[in-house]
Scaffold this motif. Structure first.
Motif, PDB file in Angstrom:
ATOM      1  N   LYS A  62      17.750  39.535 -18.111  1.00  0.00           N
ATOM      2  CA  LYS A  62      16.630  39.559 -19.042  1.00  0.00           C
ATOM      3  C   LYS A  62      15.528  40.416 -18.468  1.00  0.00           C
ATOM      4  O   LYS A  62      15.271  40.378 -17.257  1.00  0.00           O
ATOM      5  CB  LYS A  62      16.075  38.128 -19.249  1.00  0.00           C
ATOM      6  N   MET A  72      20.928  36.932 -14.266  1.00  0.00           N
ATOM      7  CA  MET A  72      21.274  35.510 -14.296  1.00  0.00           C
ATOM      8  C   MET A  72      22.696  35.242 -13.879  1.00  0.00           C
ATOM      9  O   MET A  72      23.039  34.123 -13.525  1.00  0.00           O
ATOM     10  CB  MET A  72      21.005  34.967 -15.694  1.00  0.00           C
ATOM     11  N   GLU A  84      29.228  33.117 -26.963  1.00  0.00           N
ATOM     12  CA  GLU A  84      28.356  32.542 -27.988  1.00  0.00           C
ATOM     13  C   GLU A  84      28.307  33.354 -29.268  1.00  0.00           C
ATOM     14  O   GLU A  84      27.804  32.894 -30.282  1.00  0.00           O
ATOM     15  CB  GLU A  84      26.931  32.373 -27.445  1.00  0.00           C
ATOM     16  N   ILE A  87      28.965  32.061 -32.837  1.00  0.00           N
ATOM     17  CA  ILE A  87      28.201  30.959 -33.442  1.00  0.00           C
ATOM     18  C   ILE A  87      26.712  31.279 -33.562  1.00  0.00           C
ATOM     19  O   ILE A  87      26.047  30.826 -34.491  1.00  0.00           O
ATOM     20  CB  ILE A  87      28.417  29.650 -32.627  1.00  0.00           C
ATOM     21  N   LEU A  88      26.189  32.093 -32.651  1.00  0.00           N
ATOM     22  CA  LEU A  88      24.759  32.387 -32.667  1.00  0.00           C
ATOM     23  C   LEU A  88      24.483  33.717 -33.365  1.00  0.00           C
ATOM     24  O   LEU A  88      25.320  34.616 -33.366  1.00  0.00           O
ATOM     25  CB  LEU A  88      24.200  32.424 -31.240  1.00  0.00           C
ATOM     26  N   LYS A  89      23.310  33.809 -33.916  1.00  0.00           N
ATOM     27  CA  LYS A  89      22.950  35.008 -34.663  1.00  0.00           C
ATOM     28  C   LYS A  89      22.818  36.214 -33.762  1.00  0.00           C
ATOM     29  O   LYS A  89      23.244  37.305 -34.086  1.00  0.00           O
ATOM     30  CB  LYS A  89      21.631  34.765 -35.403  1.00  0.00           C
ATOM     31  N   ASP A  92      20.488  36.236 -26.653  1.00  0.00           N
ATOM     32  CA  ASP A  92      19.146  35.987 -26.128  1.00  0.00           C
ATOM     33  C   ASP A  92      18.946  36.692 -24.776  1.00  0.00           C
ATOM     34  O   ASP A  92      17.992  36.444 -24.062  1.00  0.00           O
ATOM     35  CB  ASP A  92      18.861  34.488 -26.010  1.00  0.00           C
ATOM     36  N   LEU A 133      28.306  26.947 -17.353  1.00  0.00           N
ATOM     37  CA  LEU A 133      27.160  26.056 -17.302  1.00  0.00           C
ATOM     38  C   LEU A 133      26.920  25.581 -15.875  1.00  0.00           C
ATOM     39  O   LEU A 133      25.793  25.550 -15.398  1.00  0.00           O
ATOM     40  CB  LEU A 133      27.382  24.841 -18.224  1.00  0.00           C
ATOM     41  N   LEU A 136      25.394  28.284 -13.710  1.00  0.00           N
ATOM     42  CA  LEU A 136      23.968  28.474 -14.000  1.00  0.00           C
ATOM     43  C   LEU A 136      23.135  27.367 -13.366  1.00  0.00           C
ATOM     44  O   LEU A 136      22.078  27.607 -12.798  1.00  0.00           O
ATOM     45  CB  LEU A 136      23.728  28.494 -15.512  1.00  0.00           C
ATOM     46  N   ILE A 140      20.056  27.512 -10.529  1.00  0.00           N
ATOM     47  CA  ILE A 140      18.734  26.895 -10.645  1.00  0.00           C
ATOM     48  C   ILE A 140      18.393  26.146  -9.359  1.00  0.00           C
ATOM     49  O   ILE A 140      17.263  26.213  -8.865  1.00  0.00           O
ATOM     50  CB  ILE A 140      18.687  25.944 -11.860  1.00  0.00           C
TER      51      ILE A 140
ATOM     52  N   TRP B 127      26.843  24.989 -31.263  1.00  0.00           N
ATOM     53  CA  TRP B 127      25.497  25.547 -31.184  1.00  0.00           C
ATOM     54  C   TRP B 127      24.698  24.833 -30.090  1.00  0.00           C
ATOM     55  O   TRP B 127      24.003  25.467 -29.297  1.00  0.00           O
ATOM     56  CB  TRP B 127      24.802  25.402 -32.537  1.00  0.00           C
ATOM     57  N   MET B 130      25.833  26.097 -26.688  1.00  0.00           N
ATOM     58  CA  MET B 130      25.392  27.473 -26.450  1.00  0.00           C
ATOM     59  C   MET B 130      23.886  27.527 -26.222  1.00  0.00           C
ATOM     60  O   MET B 130      23.388  28.346 -25.445  1.00  0.00           O
ATOM     61  CB  MET B 130      25.772  28.361 -27.647  1.00  0.00           C
ATOM     62  N   THR B 131      23.160  26.651 -26.905  1.00  0.00           N
ATOM     63  CA  THR B 131      21.722  26.591 -26.718  1.00  0.00           C
ATOM     64  C   THR B 131      21.386  26.055 -25.323  1.00  0.00           C
ATOM     65  O   THR B 131      20.456  26.535 -24.673  1.00  0.00           O
ATOM     66  CB  THR B 131      21.084  25.710 -27.805  1.00  0.00           C
ATOM     67  N   ASP B 132      22.169  25.083 -24.870  1.00  0.00           N
ATOM     68  CA  ASP B 132      21.977  24.582 -23.509  1.00  0.00           C
ATOM     69  C   ASP B 132      22.118  25.705 -22.490  1.00  0.00           C
ATOM     70  O   ASP B 132      21.348  25.796 -21.524  1.00  0.00           O
ATOM     71  CB  ASP B 132      22.994  23.477 -23.186  1.00  0.00           C
ATOM     72  N   LEU B 133      23.111  26.558 -22.712  1.00  0.00           N
ATOM     73  CA  LEU B 133      23.276  27.711 -21.833  1.00  0.00           C
ATOM     74  C   LEU B 133      22.027  28.587 -21.844  1.00  0.00           C
ATOM     75  O   LEU B 133      21.555  29.030 -20.794  1.00  0.00           O
ATOM     76  CB  LEU B 133      24.488  28.549 -22.277  1.00  0.00           C
ATOM     77  N   GLY B 134      21.499  28.805 -23.032  1.00  0.00           N
ATOM     78  CA  GLY B 134      20.290  29.620 -23.152  1.00  0.00           C
ATOM     79  C   GLY B 134      19.106  29.009 -22.419  1.00  0.00           C
ATOM     80  O   GLY B 134      18.348  29.709 -21.751  1.00  0.00           O
ATOM     81  N   LEU B 136      19.207  27.001 -19.858  1.00  0.00           N
ATOM     82  CA  LEU B 136      19.417  27.135 -18.417  1.00  0.00           C
ATOM     83  C   LEU B 136      19.075  28.543 -17.947  1.00  0.00           C
ATOM     84  O   LEU B 136      18.457  28.728 -16.902  1.00  0.00           O
ATOM     85  CB  LEU B 136      20.868  26.806 -18.046  1.00  0.00           C
ATOM     86  N   ARG B 137      19.491  29.540 -18.724  1.00  0.00           N
ATOM     87  CA  ARG B 137      19.181  30.911 -18.330  1.00  0.00           C
ATOM     88  C   ARG B 137      17.677  31.135 -18.284  1.00  0.00           C
ATOM     89  O   ARG B 137      17.155  31.794 -17.391  1.00  0.00           O
ATOM     90  CB  ARG B 137      19.846  31.900 -19.301  1.00  0.00           C
ATOM     91  N   GLU B 138      16.987  30.571 -19.256  1.00  0.00           N
ATOM     92  CA  GLU B 138      15.537  30.744 -19.273  1.00  0.00           C
ATOM     93  C   GLU B 138      14.908  30.098 -18.046  1.00  0.00           C
ATOM     94  O   GLU B 138      13.951  30.607 -17.474  1.00  0.00           O
ATOM     95  CB  GLU B 138      14.954  30.142 -20.558  1.00  0.00           C
ATOM     96  N   ARG B 139      15.458  28.978 -17.623  1.00  0.00           N
ATOM     97  CA  ARG B 139      14.938  28.321 -16.430  1.00  0.00           C
ATOM     98  C   ARG B 139      15.156  29.183 -15.191  1.00  0.00           C
ATOM     99  O   ARG B 139      14.334  29.179 -14.279  1.00  0.00           O
ATOM    100  CB  ARG B 139      15.609  26.942 -16.279  1.00  0.00           C
ATOM    101  N   ALA B 231      13.324  32.824 -28.521  1.00  0.00           N
ATOM    102  CA  ALA B 231      14.631  33.274 -29.000  1.00  0.00           C
ATOM    103  C   ALA B 231      15.762  32.464 -28.367  1.00  0.00           C
ATOM    104  O   ALA B 231      16.774  32.203 -29.014  1.00  0.00           O
ATOM    105  CB  ALA B 231      14.812  34.758 -28.704  1.00  0.00           C
ATOM    106  N   TYR B 232      15.578  32.045 -27.120  1.00  0.00           N
ATOM    107  CA  TYR B 232      16.658  31.381 -26.408  1.00  0.00           C
ATOM    108  C   TYR B 232      16.976  29.994 -26.959  1.00  0.00           C
ATOM    109  O   TYR B 232      17.984  29.407 -26.580  1.00  0.00           O
ATOM    110  CB  TYR B 232      16.340  31.300 -24.908  1.00  0.00           C
ATOM    111  N   HIS B 234      17.362  29.507 -30.164  1.00  0.00           N
ATOM    112  CA  HIS B 234      18.245  29.798 -31.297  1.00  0.00           C
ATOM    113  C   HIS B 234      17.953  28.923 -32.513  1.00  0.00           C
ATOM    114  O   HIS B 234      18.832  28.273 -33.053  1.00  0.00           O
ATOM    115  CB  HIS B 234      19.709  29.676 -30.882  1.00  0.00           C
ATOM    116  N   ASP B 236      16.838  30.314 -35.140  1.00  0.00           N
ATOM    117  CA  ASP B 236      16.655  31.371 -36.118  1.00  0.00           C
ATOM    118  C   ASP B 236      17.317  31.112 -37.454  1.00  0.00           C
ATOM    119  O   ASP B 236      17.175  31.874 -38.376  1.00  0.00           O
ATOM    120  CB  ASP B 236      17.149  32.701 -35.544  1.00  0.00           C
TER     121      ASP B 236
END
Lengths: 252, 252
Positions: A62, A72, A84, A87-89, A92, A133, A136, A140, B127, B130-134, B136-139, B231-232, B234, B236
């Motif tokens: 990122k 990452m 992903e 399933i995701l638009k 990220d 997962l 990742l 952290i 979803w 996949m959002t959990d993955l996002g 974690l990446r943000e963290r 965005a992470y 999701h 949207d």
DNA sequence: CGGCAGGTTGAGCGGATTCAAATACAGTGG
DNA sequence: CCACTGTATTTGAATCCGCTCAACCTGCCG
């Protein structure tokens, strides 16, 4: 060339010949080449294909508003870039080639179908996602609680294990041609400090680094230095089928 | 009480009444209570159930050899504790209650079935993963590249968004009764420094904190301070069905 | 030969830690 | 009602890890 995607997933479970052939077909149908620093998938993109790394090295990253970059994850042969996507638009984050990289394009629909199967293949794909997962989460822990020295050691040891999963090691050395700037972006350090920690690892006789090849001189001591415990890679099933597996088991 | 699991997943897609009833049944069949600091799932454990948080607050964490602790995620009502349990042999981290917490136990087989469906439910579960993955990446970006001050702000803003998804906010305040030690363990800081950064956020009029309630006084400025970009998460798709969604859309 | 990217080295600074002690607060039993 | 206890928060001062800035070196390629 053997199929690295298959080899990776075999660390989780054995496949029948038919399943292997199916994986071979999936990666053969459409492939793509990517030059270093080029995006394989751009941040915000959406496409109808999943990408599997076949050769080379890529990274998830990122960009930050101030121009900084955080890597990452590194993606090596056998790794899925964008599970992903179906399933995701949109993505990220971006995925970029670090060295010249070949990817296989898997139609999103085919991937969707695979994931819903009760077959070994479907399970193995799930295992891959769940393992991502875990990786990742371990990163952290790295950045939150471990010192710069340990972080570098941890990253290198993890790469050794992962490269061995796809049989891209020779003894304890593997091709990992990243710049120290990349390494710094992946560990949350500055290039200068990453350099000093690398020097320390070399001075202590744990690793050798030259021409993009990492040579782990003393895996046991590197593992200690890294405070490494491999449970998060979930290779615990390999002993069920020693014939194909166990490639990285002794490192855990 | 409305079903927080449903509410969370409705941020991704709309459900039919039948689907909602199915989710209601799943969380009603078997529930469990957990006292603060007790493990909901221990590191290394395996069970035949998935846990969904219904009320309270929990966290994913890992203990380090030196006694340190890293919290990798907070789990609020509607969050799945252990989606991986049906595929992996054992947990590579623990999940513990932070405050008194109620969980629903979903049989692993039922979860497996759901995940393989082509229904909205199956997709919504994907979803979530996949959002959990996002998240974690943000963290990882947080801990790698952002200052202590920004990290705390980011965590608080993210919690505001997530709590709003399950309608557990009143205006811009929400119940989030963690100690500063927990906060430090989650951000990779020391309790002392976390305290000083909190004070700064308060002094600047961005938040109020008392009795376990976080009150975001100025969401826009907190979002800026946090360098937050949603965005992470999701969310949207929420605009596709404004009737149920859009709960957190204005914060992104 | 010059240019450039990557790697190395040094000096000084600063954000976060460490250690320590003071304060606030809730619960508990006398 | 208050002393007592333990936990959480706050404050201060000293220290250190990793950063910043800057220079220099090396190898490679045009």
């Amino acid at each position: 060339m053997r199929n690295p995607w298959t080899m990776k997933m075999e660390q989780f479970t054995a496949f029948s010949d038919m399943e292997k052939r199916r994986l071979d077909e999936l990666i053969r149908s459409k492939q793509d080449e990517h030059a270093p620093k080029q995006d394989i998938i751009a941040d915000g993109a959406h496409s109808g294909h999943c990408h599997v790394v076949l050769s080379g090295l890529a990274c998830r990253y990122k960009m930050l508003p101030d121009g900084g970059r955080q890597i990452m994850a590194f993606l090596i042969p056998g790794d899925l870039c964008d599970a992903e996507i179906f399933i995701l638009k949109e993505m990220d984050h971006g995925v970029a080639a670090v060295t010249p990289t070949t990817t296989a394009l898997i139609p999103a629909e085919a991937m969707k179908t695979l994931l819903r199967e009760t077959s070994s293949l479907g399970e193995a794909l799930w295992w891959g996602t769940m393992t991502d997962l875990g990786v990742l989460r371990e990163r952290i822990v790295d950045e939150g609680r471990r010192s710069a020295y340990v972080r570098i050691a941890h990253l290198l040891y993890e790469m050794l294990v992962r490269y061995r999963m796809v049989e891209l090691t020779e003894g304890n050395s593997f091709v990992f041609p990243i710049t120290q700037t990349d390494l710094a972006d992946a560990t949350g350090l500055t290039p200068v400090h990453a350099n000093r920690m690398l020097q320390k690892l070399r001075a202590e006789g744990l690793i050798q680094l030259a021409g993009g090849v990492v040579n782990v001189l003393d895996p046991d001591r590197l593992k200690d230095a890294a405070q490494f415990s491999g449970a998060y890679l979930h290779l615990d099933r390999v002993h069920d089928h020693a014939a194909v597996g166990q490639r990285a088991g002794d490192l855990i």
